[in-house]
Design an enzyme around this catalytic site. Structure first.
Site, PDB file in Angstrom:
ATOM      1  N   ARG A 248       5.250 -12.786   9.822  1.00  0.00           N
ATOM      2  CA  ARG A 248       5.909 -11.495   9.615  1.00  0.00           C
ATOM      3  C   ARG A 248       7.305 -11.525  10.188  1.00  0.00           C
ATOM      4  O   ARG A 248       7.556 -12.201  11.176  1.00  0.00           O
ATOM      5  CB  ARG A 248       5.159 -10.395  10.378  1.00  0.00           C
ATOM      6  CG  ARG A 248       3.869  -9.984   9.820  1.00  0.00           C
ATOM      7  CD  ARG A 248       3.238  -8.956  10.753  1.00  0.00           C
ATOM      8  NE  ARG A 248       3.708  -7.620  10.457  1.00  0.00           N
ATOM      9  CZ  ARG A 248       3.177  -6.859   9.511  1.00  0.00           C
ATOM     10  NH1 ARG A 248       2.183  -7.293   8.779  1.00  0.00           N
ATOM     11  NH2 ARG A 248       3.651  -5.648   9.291  1.00  0.00           N
TER      12      ARG A 248
ATOM     13  N   LYS B 160       4.766   0.410   9.326  1.00  0.00           N
ATOM     14  CA  LYS B 160       4.811   1.688   8.619  1.00  0.00           C
ATOM     15  C   LYS B 160       4.219   2.813   9.454  1.00  0.00           C
ATOM     16  O   LYS B 160       4.696   3.935   9.429  1.00  0.00           O
ATOM     17  CB  LYS B 160       4.023   1.583   7.308  1.00  0.00           C
ATOM     18  CG  LYS B 160       4.885   1.183   6.144  1.00  0.00           C
ATOM     19  CD  LYS B 160       4.089   1.205   4.856  1.00  0.00           C
ATOM     20  CE  LYS B 160       3.100   0.070   4.833  1.00  0.00           C
ATOM     21  NZ  LYS B 160       2.420  -0.069   3.550  1.00  0.00           N
TER      22      LYS B 160
ATOM     23  N   GLU C  45       0.874  -1.165   0.000  1.00  0.00           N
ATOM     24  CA  GLU C  45       0.000   0.000   0.000  1.00  0.00           C
ATOM     25  C   GLU C  45       0.916   1.221   0.000  1.00  0.00           C
ATOM     26  O   GLU C  45       1.829   1.305   0.827  1.00  0.00           O
ATOM     27  CB  GLU C  45      -0.869  -0.012   1.264  1.00  0.00           C
ATOM     28  CG  GLU C  45      -1.909   1.058   1.188  1.00  0.00           C
ATOM     29  CD  GLU C  45      -2.809   1.131   2.416  1.00  0.00           C
ATOM     30  OE1 GLU C  45      -2.778   0.224   3.264  1.00  0.00           O
ATOM     31  OE2 GLU C  45      -3.532   2.139   2.501  1.00  0.00           O
TER      32      GLU C  45
HETATM   33  P1  ATP Z   1       2.795  -2.298   7.942  1.00  0.00           P
HETATM   34  O1  ATP Z   1       2.150  -3.030   9.049  1.00  0.00           O
HETATM   35  O2  ATP Z   1       4.247  -2.003   8.177  1.00  0.00           O
HETATM   36  O3  ATP Z   1       2.037  -1.101   7.481  1.00  0.00           O
HETATM   37  P2  ATP Z   1       1.580  -3.679   5.860  1.00  0.00           P
HETATM   38  O4  ATP Z   1       1.377  -5.126   5.872  1.00  0.00           O
HETATM   39  O5  ATP Z   1       0.400  -2.852   6.163  1.00  0.00           O
HETATM   40  O6  ATP Z   1       2.819  -3.318   6.759  1.00  0.00           O
HETATM   41  P3  ATP Z   1       1.693  -3.440   3.044  1.00  0.00           P
HETATM   42  O7  ATP Z   1       2.137  -2.318   2.219  1.00  0.00           O
HETATM   43  O8  ATP Z   1       0.250  -3.783   3.044  1.00  0.00           O
HETATM   44  O9  ATP Z   1       2.177  -3.149   4.521  1.00  0.00           O
HETATM   45  O10 ATP Z   1       2.571  -4.721   2.758  1.00  0.00           O
HETATM   46  C1  ATP Z   1       2.923  -5.206   1.497  1.00  0.00           C
HETATM   47  C2  ATP Z   1       3.314  -6.647   1.629  1.00  0.00           C
HETATM   48  O11 ATP Z   1       4.434  -6.779   2.516  1.00  0.00           O
HETATM   49  C3  ATP Z   1       2.187  -7.468   2.208  1.00  0.00           C
HETATM   50  O12 ATP Z   1       2.073  -8.666   1.465  1.00  0.00           O
HETATM   51  C4  ATP Z   1       2.622  -7.719   3.611  1.00  0.00           C
HETATM   52  O13 ATP Z   1       2.092  -8.918   4.080  1.00  0.00           O
HETATM   53  C5  ATP Z   1       4.155  -7.742   3.501  1.00  0.00           C
HETATM   54  N1  ATP Z   1       4.768  -7.372   4.770  1.00  0.00           N
HETATM   55  C6  ATP Z   1       4.566  -6.240   5.467  1.00  0.00           C
HETATM   56  N2  ATP Z   1       5.260  -6.254   6.614  1.00  0.00           N
HETATM   57  C7  ATP Z   1       5.940  -7.426   6.650  1.00  0.00           C
HETATM   58  C8  ATP Z   1       6.830  -8.041   7.585  1.00  0.00           C
HETATM   59  N3  ATP Z   1       7.167  -7.456   8.723  1.00  0.00           N
HETATM   60  N4  ATP Z   1       7.337  -9.263   7.279  1.00  0.00           N
HETATM   61  C9  ATP Z   1       7.014  -9.850   6.134  1.00  0.00           C
HETATM   62  N5  ATP Z   1       6.180  -9.339   5.218  1.00  0.00           N
HETATM   63  C10 ATP Z   1       5.636  -8.139   5.459  1.00  0.00           C
HETATM   64 MG    MG Z   2      -1.329  -3.589   4.905  1.00  0.00          MG
END
Ligand code: ATP
Ligand code: MG
Length: 557
Positions: A262, A272, A36
């Protein structure tokens, strides 16, 4: 430590191998990385990138970069651009053009109409408070909305008017008709569309309604022919809904969702939202501050893409969340720099040495290898002059210091200058307060690359920089951003654990001229000091600025 994940520590690879063996998905492997655009990528995303792009590469498949841009309020073009740059820098190439969830908005809308016509979606007028009451709790079933049985005509009309902006935000939503009594809360008539009168960075003001993550994600995968949709564990409970949409819509393909744990790292945060807080509250200088666990921050700190990939590929891909020791990342960084960083000399805490038996205007140009065991990395010229700088800590007046204990320069004793001659310390000049301000030394002739006679045996080898030909520089030294091992896991605000001394700036130091003239983002091992990189933004040959990447050894920050 292994640098490539083995089959045993990556259950998704095993699934793909089995699919290929069984001839599923016409033998294709299509994955995607779906960020995102509401922040910069962090180390957790790097793991997901390495996994998705890595598996596609390994099995001759493709991986899409798709922006999951369904929530315009938090998204921005700056983030879109930064994410693309980071993925490329990590060494990956997405299939075809960059994809955007927003380019499927028209299709999603048609599919919402499809669900309405099939009696599987309805416009609900409950207020958010009422809706949450109707939803029930995990242990108590919900109640059907009084708007659940509206006719298809009425629903189609209301949805159209929602889309056109006739109603205020929060007054109506489109919901799927699934099961208000389901033990899985995600299935209790989930929201498909919300009214949001916001400008979108890709679609402008075309839409007054935006789809929910759940109504978008699986359909995006299906449109793109994704075979293995890999996401993190928090989406496990959403999988039944992901599958419900694929079953109930005329989608062109049937992707499957798999969840893995994760990545968390101690002494850091990988969210983020929290990283944004550090930026917004000016705890750091920006998303790419070298202390940030963002891809761009780590890049600016001097971590190479190879090191990050080696780290990510060495991690287990498991069905549980885990915390990895930051030392594991640092190990990969150091390992990579030891192999690939050029050597150079930089004196961080200088004291002048005057070599009294050397003529004032003499400049002897010495050639030094850039790497001790990589001839292909070439050599550079290092000027040697009568006045040089050495590090203050490399000199002692205490002549009783043992030779094994202090392998540096001692009053009336010998030391070798790295790549140059053996010198003897003859005199220490002091100011009125008794501080040493200059050392007078003499050079032992004939010792360039040659051992002196035994009575002149040097205690050790120290680094140095020509005082007349060296360049002054600024060095930024970083410590951990957090003093707590799990900064965001306790009851306290994670900002309370910020290390107030995580940045120190050193000026008045000196670097050899060849290294000062390097391009931004050049990585070095400064002899005996650690690994450093010329700053991506602030460095120039005229005003050299280097970031300390990491110490030479574990525990040596
Ligand atoms: P955050 O919680 O940091 O905002 P998010 O999951 O909301 O992370 P996205 O932009 O939606 O962020 O993530 C893009 C991809 O990266 C998704 O498939 C998500 O599952 C993966 N991802 C995000 N954080 C991690 C992590 N700590 N370890 C592994 N994969 C991750
Ligand atoms: Mg997300």
């Amino acid at each position: 430590m292994s640098s490539t994940a083995t089959a045993s520590n990556n259950f998704i690879r095993t699934i793909i191998e089995e699919d290929l063996k069984a001839g599923n998905n016409d033998g294709k492997v299509v994955t995607r990385f779906p960020p995102e655009p509401n922040g910069y990528l962090h180390i957790g995303h790097a793991k997901s990138i390495c996994l998705n792009f890595g598996l596609a590469d390994e099995f001759g498949g493709e991986c899409n970069l798709r922006f999951d841009d369904t929530n315009p309020s938090k998204e921005d073009q700056e983030f879109v651009d930064a994410i693309k740059e980071d993925v490329q820098w990590l060494g990956f190439t997405w299939a075809g053009e960059v994809k955007y969830a927003s380019s499927y908005f028209g299709q999603f809308y048609a599919w919402a109409q499809h669900l309405i016509n099939a009696g599987k979606a309805y416009v609900c007028d409950l207020s958010p408070e009422e809706a949450s009451e109707y939803r029930g709790w995990a242990t108590q079933p919900g109640k059907n909305s009084p708007y659940r049985d509206r006719s298809a005509e009425e629903n189609l009309d209301l949805l159209e008017r929602m889309k056109n902006g006739e109603f205020d935000e929060g007054t109506r939503v489109l919901r799927a008709k699934v099961d208000m009594a389901s033990p899985n809360m995600n299935l209790r008539d989930p929201i498909l569309y919300r009214i949001r009168k916001e400008h979108h960075h890709q679609t402008g003001n075309d839409w007054c309604i935006y789809p929910s993550y759940d109504f978008a994600h699986g359909q995006e995968d299906a449109i793109e022919g994704v075979t293995h949709s890999i996401c993190t564990l928090e989406f496990q409970d959403h999988r039944p809904l992901y599958e419900w949409f694929l079953e109930n819509l005329p989608v062109p393909s049937q992707p499957k969702q798999y969840e893995f744990g994760r990545l968390n790292i101690n002494y850091t945060v990988t969210s983020k939202r929290k990283l944004k807080q550090l930026v917004d509250e000016e705890v750091v200088s920006g998303w790419n501050d070298p202390r940030m666990p963002t891809v761009s921050g780590m890049r600016r700190r001097g971590y190479s893409a190879d090191a990050l990939r080696n780290f990510c590929n060495g991690l287990a891909v498991a069905k549980t969340d885990g915390t990895v020791d930051i030392a594991q990342l640092e190990f990969e960084v150091r390992n990579d720099l030891n192999d690939n960083a050029a050597r150079a000399m930089c004196v961080l805490d200088p004291i002048k040495v005057v070599i009294t038996n050397m003529p004032e205007d003499k400049v002897e140009v010495l050639s030094m290898a850039n790497h001790p065991n990589k001839e292909e990395m070439g050599s550079r010229d290092v000027p040697f002059t009568r006045e040089i700088y050495i590090d203050r800590a490399d000199f002692s007046e205490d002549t009783t210091l043992g030779r094994k204990k202090f392998k540096r320069l001692v009053f009336e004793d010998y030391v070798r200058l790295r790549g140059a001659y053996v010198i003897r310390a003859d005199e220490a000049i002091k100011d009125e307060a008794g501080n040493i301000i200059e050392i007078r030394a003499s050079l032992v002739e004939g010792t360039l690359g040659v051992n002196p006679p035994p009575e002149m045996k040097p205690r050790g080898v120290i680094h140095w920089v020509s005082a007349s030909h060296g360049k002054p520089l600024e060095v930024r030294v970083y410590d951990r951003l957090f003093t707590h091992e799990a900064p965001d896991k306790g009851d306290e605000n994670f900002l309370d654990h910020v290390n107030s001394e995580s940045l120190s700036t050193i000026t008045g130091c000196w670097i050899e001229p060849a290294a000062a003239a390097c391009a931004p983002e050049t990585r070095f091992q400064f002899e005996r000091e650690g690994y450093f990189v010329s700053d991506r933004y602030d460095h120039s040959a005229d005003t050299p600025v280097f970031n300390k990447t990491i110490g030479l050894r574990d525990g040596n920050k």
